[in-house]
Design a protein around this motif. Structure first.
Motif, short mmCIF file in Angstrom:
data_model
loop_
_atom_site.label_atom_id
_atom_site.label_comp_id
_atom_site.label_asym_id
_atom_site.label_seq_id
_atom_site.Cartn_x
_atom_site.Cartn_y
_atom_site.Cartn_z
N ARG A 247 0.81 -1.22 0.00
CA ARG A 247 0.00 0.00 0.00
C ARG A 247 0.84 1.27 0.00
NH1 ARG A 247 -5.09 1.03 -1.10
NH2 ARG A 247 -5.13 2.64 0.50
N LEU A 250 0.60 3.94 -4.79
CA LEU A 250 -0.77 3.94 -5.28
C LEU A 250 -0.87 4.87 -6.47
CD1 LEU A 250 -2.68 4.29 -1.87
CD2 LEU A 250 -2.35 2.18 -3.17
N LEU A 254 -6.56 5.89 -6.81
CA LEU A 254 -6.78 4.99 -5.67
C LEU A 254 -6.42 5.64 -4.34
CD1 LEU A 254 -5.45 1.60 -7.10
CD2 LEU A 254 -7.80 2.43 -7.02
N ASP A 259 -4.94 8.64 3.09
CA ASP A 259 -3.60 8.25 2.63
C ASP A 259 -2.67 9.45 2.58
OD1 ASP A 259 -4.32 5.59 2.33
OD2 ASP A 259 -5.10 5.91 0.31
#
Length: 549
Positions: A247, A250, A254, A259
């Motif tokens: 993760r 990205l 997304l 984030d």
């Protein structure tokens, strides 16, 4: 009538002075006199000695926030060295931090990701008998219904969790503002690193990516970085998978607000940042402020390296298909490197390295194609099986003719495989010979030349054997066609084919005979030369012994 009009500004000035912690008696006499004068159209006699001017010549207008801009540094990945400055509107990258908006956006995203799949069965969904367990009265115990009652073990659940949607609503304008607020917060703290090129690796190496992260920690402080790209970066993703950091990289579509706020810093491609701004500016479009400029073009990363696109396609191919396309990728890369080397001047040091690499890749490609050939054991087993079937059949019936054709076809596949094998071996030896010669290793080049010459002889012999099998196959097919057809129209075609194959076979046989005679002459000359050298050595030893005596 003038004094009431002057009282209001006087009270305001006194308030401002009190806020500045100035004593009222500290004001100059000229100031108090200038403020106490009557408001008239005539010029005051004390205006020349006043310390406060009423002129507007030094007025600097304040630029509206919507028209302001900020400068952001554009870096280069992976070194993060600064390249240049780029201007961004303040409405995109310099918004004030609003914790309430960020909190609403994070909660909104969290609610959207909740599955809400918890589900408990009620008494109407549990399977079981509907018969009443005991009578309503007379037992002295509590009344009960059927086996599916929530009060019994194995029954339904009363007021249990059910399928539900946890998502909440948030106005699009507020959500878009949260996106730009998060990016502005990161930029203001120096934790938003905009890179001009693609965030991609030369190879999916865990060690290489670890070195890059260590460099970032030395330059930017400890902590992980969120890598935001404009499109999929397969080599980077493979390296992150090996490091168990899936993760951490990205694509821009997304990423969410959480984030952007989670890790220590955000490294984002300039094109990805533009895409985010273009997708989250609904509040600016409605207010008429949405000037973002043209979409930036992404500079090439490693496309300038000859053969890197083929390597990337090979690294991203499925494991089951990778070996099948590896030889083709090597050949394509070798061809591109050879063309690039031909375009370089002789003084360029990269010309020699590219040429050597091209020949080495071609040699490896030939070895890979040899490994993809069918095994000779399987083809030989097919020939033996066809011969066994032919031995069981006897006579001149069409079934026996077809059996001979099957044997010839099986033998033809074996001969073709042997010819391809020898041809690939010879080509690999020739490519290695050229690579050794460009390196200056002449002894290894001569050795590979001899190996290639010997294999070329096997190629000629295998080609002759293949033509013989083709001639036999054409004859068997002629016999079958002549036995079935009355007019023999199909058989005439095989007659022409047999004549052509026999002509080719004769030429190859003559060439092989000439080559064999030439090789025998060379062997004879070599033998005579060896005898002469041995005789000269013996005479020299004899003369040395006589001289010593």
């Amino acid at each position: 009538m003038a004094s009431p009009r002057i009282a209001t500004p006087m009270r305001g000035v006194s308030y401002q002075l009190n806020r500045l912690s100035l004593r009222r008696d500290a004001a100059s006499k000229s100031l108090s006199a200038s403020l106490a004068r009557s408001i008239t159209t005539s010029t005051s006699s004390q205006a020349a000695v006043s310390s406060i001017t009423t002129s507007a010549d030094g007025f600097v207008p304040v630029t509206p926030f919507a028209e302001q801009s900020v400068l952001a540094t554009i870096h280069k990945f992976p070194s993060l060295e600064p390249l240049r400055l780029q201007s961004y509107p303040s409405t995109y990258l310099n918004l004030p931090t609003r914790k309430d908006i960020l909190h609403r956006a994070v909660v909104y995203e969290g609610d959207m990701t909740r599955l809400g799949t918890a589900h408990a069965k009620t008494r109407y969904e549990v399977r079981g008998s509907a018969r009443k367990i005991r009578p309503q009265k007379g037992s002295g115990r509590a009344r009960l219904g059927d086996r599916k009652s929530p009060m019994l073990r194995g029954g339904g659940v009363s007021h249990g969790p059910r399928h539900r949607d946890f998502s909440t609503e948030l106005p699009k304008k507020v959500y878009d503002l949260a996106w730009r607020t998060a990016l502005s917060y990161r930029w203001r703290k120096g934790e938003l690193i905009i890179v001009d090129n693609a965030i991609e690796l030369e190879s999916p190496s865990q060690r290489l990516l670890n070195h890059i992260f260590e460099l970032h920690e030395r330059e930017r402080g400890k902590g992980r970085s969120l890598l935001v790209t404009s499109q999929n970066r397969p080599l980077l993703e493979q390296a992150l998978d090996k490091m168990d950091r899936r993760r951490q990289a990205l694509t821009w579509d997304l990423v969410d607000v959480k984030d952007l706020l989670e890790l220590s810093r955000v490294i984002i491609e300039r094109q990805a940042l533009w895409n985010i701004f273009a997708s989250h500016r609904s509040d600016l479009i409605s207010s008429g402020v949405s000037d973002l400029g043209h979409r930036p073009k992404l500079p090439a990363t490693y496309d300038f390296i000859a053969g890197w696109p083929q390597f990337r396609a090979l690294a991203t191919a499925a494991p089951a298909e990778r070996e099948a396309v590896r030889a083709q990728a090597y050949e394509s890369t070798a061809f591109q490197r050879w063309q690039h080397a031909e375009s370089l001047p002789e003084s360029d040091p990269h010309k020699l390295n590219l040429t050597i690499s091209a020949f080495e890749l071609l040699a490896e490609a030939k070895d890979l194609r040899r490994a993809q050939l069918p095994t000779p054991q399987s083809l030989q087993a097919a020939v033996e099986k066809a011969e066994a079937i032919t031995a069981e059949l006897s006579g001149s019936n069409p079934s026996s003719d077809q059996a001979y054709i099957d044997v010839a076809e099986a033998q033809l596949a074996l001969d073709q495989r042997n010819l391809d094998d020898y041809e690939l071996q010879a080509q690999a030896a020739e490519h290695r010979r050229d690579a050794f010669r460009f390196r200056g290793e002449e002894e290894q080049a001569v050795e590979q030349e001899q190996i290639a010459g010997d294999i070329r002889t096997d190629v000629d012999m295998a080609e002759e054997q293949l033509l013989k099998t083709k001639v036999d196959l054409a004859r068997y097919r002629y016999d079958l066609a002549a036995s079935i057809e009355k007019d023999g129209a199909e058989a005439k075609k095989y007659v022409a084919e047999i004549a052509e194959l026999e002509g080719q076979l004769e030429k190859i046989s003559d060439r092989n005979v000439d080559a064999q005679l030439a090789a025998e002459e060379i062997e004879d000359v070599s033998a005579e030369e060896i005898k002469r050298l041995e005789a000269e050595a013996a005479e020299a030893d004899k003369a040395a012994a006589n001289k010593k005596a």
